[in-house]
Design a protein around this motif. Structure first.
Motif, PDB file in Angstrom:
ATOM      1  N   ARG A  22       0.835  -1.208   0.000  1.00  0.00           N
ATOM      2  CA  ARG A  22       0.000   0.000   0.000  1.00  0.00           C
ATOM      3  C   ARG A  22       0.869   1.257   0.000  1.00  0.00           C
ATOM      4  N   LEU A  23       1.954   1.235   0.762  1.00  0.00           N
ATOM      5  CA  LEU A  23       2.865   2.372   0.800  1.00  0.00           C
ATOM      6  C   LEU A  23       3.499   2.596  -0.572  1.00  0.00           C
ATOM      7  N   VAL A  24       3.894   1.525  -1.242  1.00  0.00           N
ATOM      8  CA  VAL A  24       4.486   1.622  -2.574  1.00  0.00           C
ATOM      9  C   VAL A  24       3.498   2.260  -3.543  1.00  0.00           C
ATOM     10  N   GLN A  25       2.254   1.802  -3.531  1.00  0.00           N
ATOM     11  CA  GLN A  25       1.255   2.368  -4.437  1.00  0.00           C
ATOM     12  C   GLN A  25       1.027   3.848  -4.167  1.00  0.00           C
ATOM     13  N   LYS A  26       1.004   4.217  -2.894  1.00  0.00           N
ATOM     14  CA  LYS A  26       0.829   5.623  -2.526  1.00  0.00           C
ATOM     15  C   LYS A  26       2.024   6.454  -3.001  1.00  0.00           C
ATOM     16  N   LEU A  27       3.248   5.948  -2.800  1.00  0.00           N
ATOM     17  CA  LEU A  27       4.446   6.646  -3.265  1.00  0.00           C
ATOM     18  C   LEU A  27       4.396   6.856  -4.775  1.00  0.00           C
ATOM     19  N   LEU A  28       4.139   5.802  -5.525  1.00  0.00           N
ATOM     20  CA  LEU A  28       4.134   5.896  -6.982  1.00  0.00           C
ATOM     21  C   LEU A  28       3.071   6.873  -7.469  1.00  0.00           C
ATOM     22  N   SER A  29       1.921   6.872  -6.817  1.00  0.00           N
ATOM     23  CA  SER A  29       0.833   7.763  -7.202  1.00  0.00           C
ATOM     24  C   SER A  29       1.129   9.216  -6.840  1.00  0.00           C
ATOM     25  N   GLU A  30       1.503   9.465  -5.585  1.00  0.00           N
ATOM     26  CA  GLU A  30       1.719  10.842  -5.131  1.00  0.00           C
ATOM     27  C   GLU A  30       2.923  11.497  -5.784  1.00  0.00           C
ATOM     28  N   LYS A  31       3.952  10.737  -6.090  1.00  0.00           N
ATOM     29  CA  LYS A  31       5.166  11.296  -6.691  1.00  0.00           C
ATOM     30  C   LYS A  31       5.168  11.155  -8.203  1.00  0.00           C
ATOM     31  N   ASP A  32       4.073  10.623  -8.757  1.00  0.00           N
ATOM     32  CA  ASP A  32       3.916  10.485 -10.203  1.00  0.00           C
ATOM     33  C   ASP A  32       5.096   9.743 -10.823  1.00  0.00           C
ATOM     34  N   ILE A  33       5.466   8.641 -10.179  1.00  0.00           N
ATOM     35  CA  ILE A  33       6.547   7.797 -10.694  1.00  0.00           C
ATOM     36  C   ILE A  33       5.907   6.752 -11.588  1.00  0.00           C
ATOM     37  N   ASP A  34       6.099   6.937 -12.902  1.00  0.00           N
ATOM     38  CA  ASP A  34       5.384   6.117 -13.857  1.00  0.00           C
ATOM     39  C   ASP A  34       6.314   5.243 -14.689  1.00  0.00           C
ATOM     40  N   ASP A  35       7.357   5.817 -15.211  1.00  0.00           N
ATOM     41  CA  ASP A  35       8.233   5.117 -16.137  1.00  0.00           C
ATOM     42  C   ASP A  35       9.322   4.372 -15.367  1.00  0.00           C
ATOM     43  N   ARG A  36       8.927   3.287 -14.693  1.00  0.00           N
ATOM     44  CA  ARG A  36       9.888   2.551 -13.872  1.00  0.00           C
ATOM     45  C   ARG A  36      10.789   1.685 -14.729  1.00  0.00           C
ATOM     46  N   VAL A  37      12.051   1.614 -14.337  1.00  0.00           N
ATOM     47  CA  VAL A  37      13.041   0.813 -15.050  1.00  0.00           C
ATOM     48  C   VAL A  37      12.858  -0.665 -14.713  1.00  0.00           C
ATOM     49  N   LEU A  38      12.519  -0.965 -13.463  1.00  0.00           N
ATOM     50  CA  LEU A  38      12.257  -2.346 -13.040  1.00  0.00           C
ATOM     51  C   LEU A  38      10.761  -2.521 -12.817  1.00  0.00           C
ATOM     52  N   LYS A  39      10.253  -3.711 -13.037  1.00  0.00           N
ATOM     53  CA  LYS A  39       8.820  -3.968 -12.849  1.00  0.00           C
ATOM     54  C   LYS A  39       8.396  -3.873 -11.395  1.00  0.00           C
ATOM     55  N   ARG A  40       9.295  -4.237 -10.480  1.00  0.00           N
ATOM     56  CA  ARG A  40       8.974  -4.126  -9.056  1.00  0.00           C
ATOM     57  C   ARG A  40      10.189  -3.557  -8.326  1.00  0.00           C
ATOM     58  N   PRO A  41       9.938  -2.945  -7.175  1.00  0.00           N
ATOM     59  CA  PRO A  41      11.045  -2.325  -6.445  1.00  0.00           C
ATOM     60  C   PRO A  41      12.071  -3.359  -5.991  1.00  0.00           C
ATOM     61  N   GLY A  42      13.306  -2.914  -5.915  1.00  0.00           N
ATOM     62  CA  GLY A  42      14.353  -3.745  -5.348  1.00  0.00           C
ATOM     63  C   GLY A  42      14.342  -3.623  -3.838  1.00  0.00           C
ATOM     64  N   LEU A  43      14.853  -4.624  -3.167  1.00  0.00           N
ATOM     65  CA  LEU A  43      15.026  -4.581  -1.717  1.00  0.00           C
ATOM     66  C   LEU A  43      16.512  -4.710  -1.414  1.00  0.00           C
ATOM     67  N   LEU A  44      17.024  -3.770  -0.656  1.00  0.00           N
ATOM     68  CA  LEU A  44      18.432  -3.762  -0.291  1.00  0.00           C
ATOM     69  C   LEU A  44      18.537  -4.047   1.194  1.00  0.00           C
ATOM     70  N   TRP A  45      19.215  -5.107   1.564  1.00  0.00           N
ATOM     71  CA  TRP A  45      19.316  -5.539   2.965  1.00  0.00           C
ATOM     72  C   TRP A  45      20.721  -5.272   3.459  1.00  0.00           C
ATOM     73  N   TYR A  46      20.825  -4.504   4.546  1.00  0.00           N
ATOM     74  CA  TYR A  46      22.091  -4.223   5.218  1.00  0.00           C
ATOM     75  C   TYR A  46      21.985  -4.822   6.618  1.00  0.00           C
ATOM     76  N   PRO A  47      22.471  -6.047   6.834  1.00  0.00           N
ATOM     77  CA  PRO A  47      22.243  -6.739   8.108  1.00  0.00           C
ATOM     78  C   PRO A  47      22.940  -6.112   9.308  1.00  0.00           C
ATOM     79  N   ASP A  48      24.046  -5.391   9.075  1.00  0.00           N
ATOM     80  CA  ASP A  48      24.770  -4.748  10.181  1.00  0.00           C
ATOM     81  C   ASP A  48      25.646  -3.651   9.597  1.00  0.00           C
TER      82      ASP A  48
END
Length: 160
Positions: A22-48
């Motif tokens: 839901r947060l992703v959809q709100k971000l994309l809508s409110e910031k008018d991010i339309d022409d995405r390079v990837l089909k879905r967002p990446g997740l970056l994990w920094y364990p420590d």
């Protein structure tokens, strides 16, 4: 451990984290991010605090939502402290994530962080640098008492 992203290769798979969806959809809508390079967002994990991302750049813009322990993101060698729930959007600047120590000086006991990252091509007002796409410069002292940090992702999450 360079590129603390080793366990997040599939990115954000829809349906696994409904609140984040839901947060992703709100971000994309409110910031008018339309022409995405990837089909879905990446997740970056920094364990420590030992996990890093070497300075690099992309040929597209980046929207990054940060969750977990505070970490520094460098953008063109300028440090930006990202706290839990922060959102930052930037262009093709060189950026990276350096090591972070806890107060005792240890890297490996520093808390983890995950970032959802979107790559997109600017269009319209974004490409022109018009409001609200100008850089946000928060005021404050830059120390632990500074509360001038932009908290837009946190507010969006509360409304999601």
């Amino acid at each position: 451990r360079p590129q603390g992203n080793q366990n997040a290769k599939d990115g954000l798979v829809p349906g696994r984290m409904p609140k984040l969806d839901r947060l992703v959809q709100k971000l994309l809508s409110e910031k008018d991010i339309d022409d995405r390079v990837l089909k879905r967002p990446g997740l970056l994990w920094y364990p420590d605090g030992t996990a890093t991302a070497i300075p690099h750049r992309h040929e597209c813009w980046t929207a990054l939502m940060s969750f977990g322990a505070p970490r520094i993101l460098t953008i063109d060698n300028h440090p930006v402290l990202l706290r839990d729930g922060d959102l930052i959007i930037f262009g093709t600047q060189r950026h990276g994530v350096p090591k972070m120590r806890d107060p005792s000086g240890a890297f490996d006991s520093y808390g983890g962080r995950i970032s959802a990252v979107f790559f997109f091509m600017p269009q319209g007002k974004q490409a022109e640098g018009a409001e609200p796409w100008r850089a946000i410069l928060d005021g404050g002292l830059g120390d632990a008492t500074d509360r001038g940090v932009s908290r837009k992702a946190s507010a969006m999450l509360q409304d999601a």
